[in-house]
Design an enzyme around this catalytic site. Structure first.
Site, mmCIF file in Angstrom:
data_model
loop_
_atom_site.group_PDB
_atom_site.id
_atom_site.type_symbol
_atom_site.label_atom_id
_atom_site.label_comp_id
_atom_site.label_asym_id
_atom_site.label_seq_id
_atom_site.Cartn_x
_atom_site.Cartn_y
_atom_site.Cartn_z
ATOM 1 N N LYS A 13 0.837 -1.213 0.000
ATOM 2 C CA LYS A 13 0.000 0.000 0.000
ATOM 3 C C LYS A 13 0.866 1.256 0.000
ATOM 4 C CE LYS A 13 -2.433 -0.839 3.777
ATOM 5 N NZ LYS A 13 -1.835 -2.117 4.184
ATOM 6 N N ARG A 88 -8.824 1.779 9.319
ATOM 7 C CA ARG A 88 -8.491 0.380 9.601
ATOM 8 C C ARG A 88 -9.585 -0.307 10.402
ATOM 9 N NH1 ARG A 88 -2.672 0.879 9.286
ATOM 10 N NH2 ARG A 88 -1.536 -1.051 9.543
ATOM 11 N N ARG A 127 11.462 -6.848 4.161
ATOM 12 C CA ARG A 127 11.363 -5.399 4.018
ATOM 13 C C ARG A 127 12.384 -4.682 4.905
ATOM 14 N NH1 ARG A 127 5.653 -2.338 4.413
ATOM 15 N NH2 ARG A 127 5.809 -2.454 6.665
ATOM 16 N N ARG A 160 12.011 -2.945 10.618
ATOM 17 C CA ARG A 160 11.081 -2.440 11.630
ATOM 18 C C ARG A 160 10.760 -3.557 12.615
ATOM 19 N NH1 ARG A 160 6.210 0.087 8.226
ATOM 20 N NH2 ARG A 160 5.062 -0.978 9.850
ATOM 21 N N ARG A 171 -0.183 -8.946 13.211
ATOM 22 C CA ARG A 171 -0.752 -7.850 12.419
ATOM 23 C C ARG A 171 -1.761 -8.406 11.412
ATOM 24 N NH1 ARG A 171 4.310 -4.958 10.044
ATOM 25 N NH2 ARG A 171 2.849 -3.479 9.124
HETATM 26 P P1 AMP Z 1 1.391 0.633 9.015
HETATM 27 O O1 AMP Z 1 2.705 1.252 8.669
HETATM 28 O O2 AMP Z 1 0.217 1.244 8.286
HETATM 29 O O3 AMP Z 1 1.402 -0.876 8.904
HETATM 30 O O4 AMP Z 1 1.131 0.987 10.559
HETATM 31 C C1 AMP Z 1 2.009 0.559 11.561
HETATM 32 C C2 AMP Z 1 1.284 0.474 12.894
HETATM 33 O O5 AMP Z 1 0.754 1.771 13.236
HETATM 34 C C3 AMP Z 1 0.083 -0.453 12.912
HETATM 35 O O6 AMP Z 1 0.437 -1.804 13.142
HETATM 36 C C4 AMP Z 1 -0.737 0.141 14.057
HETATM 37 O O7 AMP Z 1 -0.168 -0.194 15.320
HETATM 38 C C5 AMP Z 1 -0.516 1.633 13.860
HETATM 39 N N1 AMP Z 1 -1.533 2.221 12.966
HETATM 40 C C6 AMP Z 1 -1.330 2.791 11.742
HETATM 41 N N2 AMP Z 1 -2.481 3.224 11.203
HETATM 42 C C7 AMP Z 1 -3.451 2.910 12.099
HETATM 43 C C8 AMP Z 1 -4.863 3.078 12.123
HETATM 44 N N3 AMP Z 1 -5.530 3.644 11.097
HETATM 45 N N4 AMP Z 1 -5.541 2.618 13.216
HETATM 46 C C9 AMP Z 1 -4.905 2.064 14.256
HETATM 47 N N5 AMP Z 1 -3.580 1.861 14.283
HETATM 48 C C10 AMP Z 1 -2.843 2.279 13.223
#
Ligand code: AMP
Length: 215
Positions: A13, A88, A127, A160, A171
């Site tokens: 994404k 989300r 990654r 990460r 996740r």
């Molecule tokens: P991502 O880089 O989008 O995978 O986000 C990394 C982490 O940030 C996720 O595993 C969540 O802990 C938190 N996070 C990011 N976006 C959201 C969201 N819209 N709602 C809740 N947690 C989020």
């Protein structure tokens, strides 16, 4: 155009949102990036979000909703935006709809990039992210030119915490439970477009351009 990108963690994404942002000249808004930056800087937001993120859990809705509410009212979002990692949950999607409608706006399309769990694990465990600018690489699919450092800024690459295998599985579970219902949410509103994510980033982007040209 106001776009939402849906799909499991690691499906690409972020990469696609970056390409769409350049293509349509609209900002790429990633709640994950905003939260990681806050954690890095040790701000009050970062302190609240950190332990959820490290475990691969979702940060509470009210926190991310207030981030997005502010962000989409900034000037650069006038012509539209591409949201990556938000919404989300159904609660987040409803809040987004409400805040947009207050400005006479709405989501125009939700691109759903699909891939199965094994494909996701393969991708996320390879990654690597640049410590300095956040650029994403992949040890199999997208190595930096010298194999080690960021091509853009020369920064060091790291894995990460939440890209490690156990956290990735969590996740993915959280995704199935909390985020997958959004596919139905946007489908009912006739905004959903499915994209096969188990292909190269270029092929996925070509498909996205095709879908966007019909909008
Ligand atoms: P991502 O880089 O989008 O995978 O986000 C990394 C982490 O940030 C996720 O595993 C969540 O802990 C938190 N996070 C990011 N976006 C959201 C969201 N819209 N709602 C809740 N947690 C989020």
């Amino acid at each position: 155009m106001n776009l939402v990108l849906l799909g499991p963690p690691g499906v690409g994404k972020g990469t696609q949102a970056g390409k769409i942002s350049q293509y349509l000249n609209i900002p790429h808004i990633s709640t994950g990036d905003i939260l990681r930056e806050a954690v890095k800087r040790g701000t009050p937001l970062g302190l609240k979000a950190r332990h959820y993120m490290e475990k691969g859990e979702l940060v509470p809705d009210e926190i991310v909703i207030s981030i997005i509410k502010e962000r989409i009212q900034e000037n650069d979002c006038q012509k539209g935006f591409v949201l990556d990692g938000f919404p989300r949950t159904v609660v987040q999607a409803e809040a987004l709809e409400k805040v947009l409608s207050e400005f006479g706006r709405a989501i125009n399309v939700a691109l759903y990039i699909e891939a199965d769990e094994e494909e996701i694990i393969r991708r996320l465990s390879g990654r690597r992210t640049c410590k300095e600018c956040g650029q994403i690489y992949h040890m199999i699919f997208n190595l930096p030119k010298d194999g080690k450092r960021c091509e853009l800024c020369g920064g060091e690459l790291f894995q990460r915490e939440d890209d490690k295998v156990e956290t990735v599985r969590n996740r993915f579970r959280v995704y199935l439970e909390k985020t997958l219902p959004l596919v139905n949410f946007y489908n009912k509103k006739k905004l959903l477009k499915k994209i096969d994510g188990a292909r190269s980033a270029e092929e996925v982007f070509n498909e996205i351009k095709r879908v966007l040209s019909q909008k």
